[in-house]
Design an enzyme around this catalytic site. Structure first.
Site, PDB file in Angstrom:
ATOM      1  N   ARG A   9       0.854  -1.172   0.000  1.00  0.00           N
ATOM      2  CA  ARG A   9       0.000   0.000   0.000  1.00  0.00           C
ATOM      3  C   ARG A   9       0.896   1.229   0.000  1.00  0.00           C
ATOM      4  NH1 ARG A   9      -3.460  -2.861  -1.610  1.00  0.00           N
ATOM      5  NH2 ARG A   9      -5.496  -3.277  -0.698  1.00  0.00           N
TER       6      ARG A   9
ATOM      7  N   HIS B  55      -1.730   0.637  -9.790  1.00  0.00           N
ATOM      8  CA  HIS B  55      -2.290  -0.330  -8.834  1.00  0.00           C
ATOM      9  C   HIS B  55      -2.955  -1.517  -9.569  1.00  0.00           C
ATOM     10  CE1 HIS B  55      -4.119  -0.850  -4.535  1.00  0.00           C
ATOM     11  NE2 HIS B  55      -3.887  -2.015  -5.117  1.00  0.00           N
TER      12      HIS B  55
ATOM     13  N   GLU C 291      -4.203   7.763  -4.383  1.00  0.00           N
ATOM     14  CA  GLU C 291      -4.535   7.152  -5.680  1.00  0.00           C
ATOM     15  C   GLU C 291      -5.893   7.665  -6.135  1.00  0.00           C
ATOM     16  OE1 GLU C 291      -4.229   2.894  -5.300  1.00  0.00           O
ATOM     17  OE2 GLU C 291      -2.218   3.004  -4.500  1.00  0.00           O
TER      18      GLU C 291
HETATM   19  C1  DGY Z   1      -5.962  -6.067  -3.080  1.00  0.00           C
HETATM   20  O1  DGY Z   1      -6.717  -6.989  -3.370  1.00  0.00           O
HETATM   21  O2  DGY Z   1      -5.860  -5.627  -1.932  1.00  0.00           O
HETATM   22  C2  DGY Z   1      -5.154  -5.490  -4.193  1.00  0.00           C
HETATM   23  O3  DGY Z   1      -4.382  -4.415  -3.794  1.00  0.00           O
HETATM   24  C3  DGY Z   1      -6.063  -5.073  -5.313  1.00  0.00           C
HETATM   25  O4  DGY Z   1      -6.945  -4.103  -4.886  1.00  0.00           O
END
Ligand code: DGY
Length: 324
Positions: free
Chosen positions: A237, A284, A266
């Site tokens: 993240r 992402h 984001e």
């Molecule tokens: C998740 O599944 O957490 C990935 O980052 C995709 O959103």
């Protein structure tokens, strides 16, 4: 009477049709006006929500008085206020496992792209700059045989480590909350403190969930602990990294480069990262393959359906709220 499901993202029309067999399904649609307004208007009727990428907590869910479950089409659940869900007795589910290999593929692609300057040299070629053999200033760095440091050796971290060790002969280091005897045996992985890992690894790959503890885990001090020839890869993240400090380190050459899939804010817009050739910036896409997103949505539908039928969902994040 059918229960109502509000499906706000990552659900295909075929999946909506499948859900309609059992539930009344509301899907906010830009053709019918403001999507956020349609979502807010539907909330008081919703027994279940399904989707991803929307922060949900006290403020957003106050009007959702009938809500029983939020089924997230993601493995990460840092954008949900779990304490508030617990207070309200709302179940939260996620979609682990089905995205492990695709996300590891993406993590490894970022290792390769940043080390071998794939995106940068693609742009260079398309800009018509290839007039002769490329100069040494544009040479990349080796990946095979280099040391791979995994920060957060969960399933995805282990899948990246396997790619590196078995495919690229990379020694594996890892840091985290616990030792993994099985991976130490399988991959000869060696446990290190974070500062030790940062000092030794040629590629530092971040795969930790976001929490109060991991926010800005990597800041200016940690970047200084890395080798000047090393690369930072972030597929976890954005807020795990202090982005301003990273930009400074990339500019100053404190580290060689970064491969990034996630950002503090984001979608990423107008970032100084866009001016830095030693930063690979992806939007992402860790789990964004057709097959994996479909598997995630199906898993989320199963979780949602179980919860609304009163059964215990397979991937319940907060089991304490489940009442059989
Ligand atoms: C998740 O599944 O957490 C990935 O980052 C995709 O959103």
């Amino acid at each position: 009477m059918k229960k109502t499901v509000l499906a706000f993202s990552r659900i295909t029309p075929a999946m909506v049709e499948q859900l309609q067999g059992e539930f009344e399904v509301i899907v906010p649609d830009p053709k019918h006006g403001d999507v956020a307004q349609q979502f807010d208007e539907a909330l008081p009727r919703a027994h279940g929500l399904i989707g991803a990428g929307r922060p949900l907590g006290r403020e957003q869910l106050a009007a959702a008085t009938q809500l029983q479950v939020v089924s997230s089409v993601s493995v990460g659940y840092d954008n949900y206020a779990v304490d508030y869900f617990n207070e309200r007795g709302i179940m939260l589910t996620n979609t682990p496992d089905v995205l492990t290999e695709s996300t590891a593929d993406l993590g490894f692609s970022l290792i390769m792209s940043s080390a071998r300057r794939i995106a940068e040299l693609d742009a260079w070629t398309k800009a018509g700059q290839w007039k002769a053999s490329i100069p040494p200033a544009l040479f990349g760095s080796d990946v095979h045989g280099k040391t791979l440091g995994i920060v957060g050796m969960g399933n995805i971290g282990a899948a990246i480590a396997r790619r590196g060790h078995l495919g690229f002969n990379m020694p594996i280091l890892y840091s985290g909350n616990s030792r993994k005897a099985d991976l130490e045996a399988e991959l000869d992985a060696r446990f290190r403190s974070l500062p030790e890992l940062l000092a030794e690894a040629d590629f530092v790959c971040l795969v930790v969930p976001l929490s109060e503890k991991t926010k800005h885990l990597i800041g200016a001090e940690q970047l200084r602990q890395m080798k000047p020839s090393a690369f930072l890869i972030n597929i976890s993240r954005g807020p795990v990294v202090d982005e301003a400090a990273l930009i400074e380190a990339l500019r100053a050459g404190t580290i060689r480069g970064a491969g990034l899939d996630v950002y503090e804010k984001e979608p990423l817009a107008d970032s100084p990262l866009f001016q830095l050739p030693n930063a690979v910036t992806l939007p992402h896409i860790g789990s964004a393959t057709t097959q994996t997103r479909e598997a995630m949505a199906n898993r989320a539908i199963q979780n949602l359906t179980s919860a609304l039928r009163g059964e215990r969902p397979q991937d319940l994040v907060n089991p304490q709220v489940y009442k059989a």
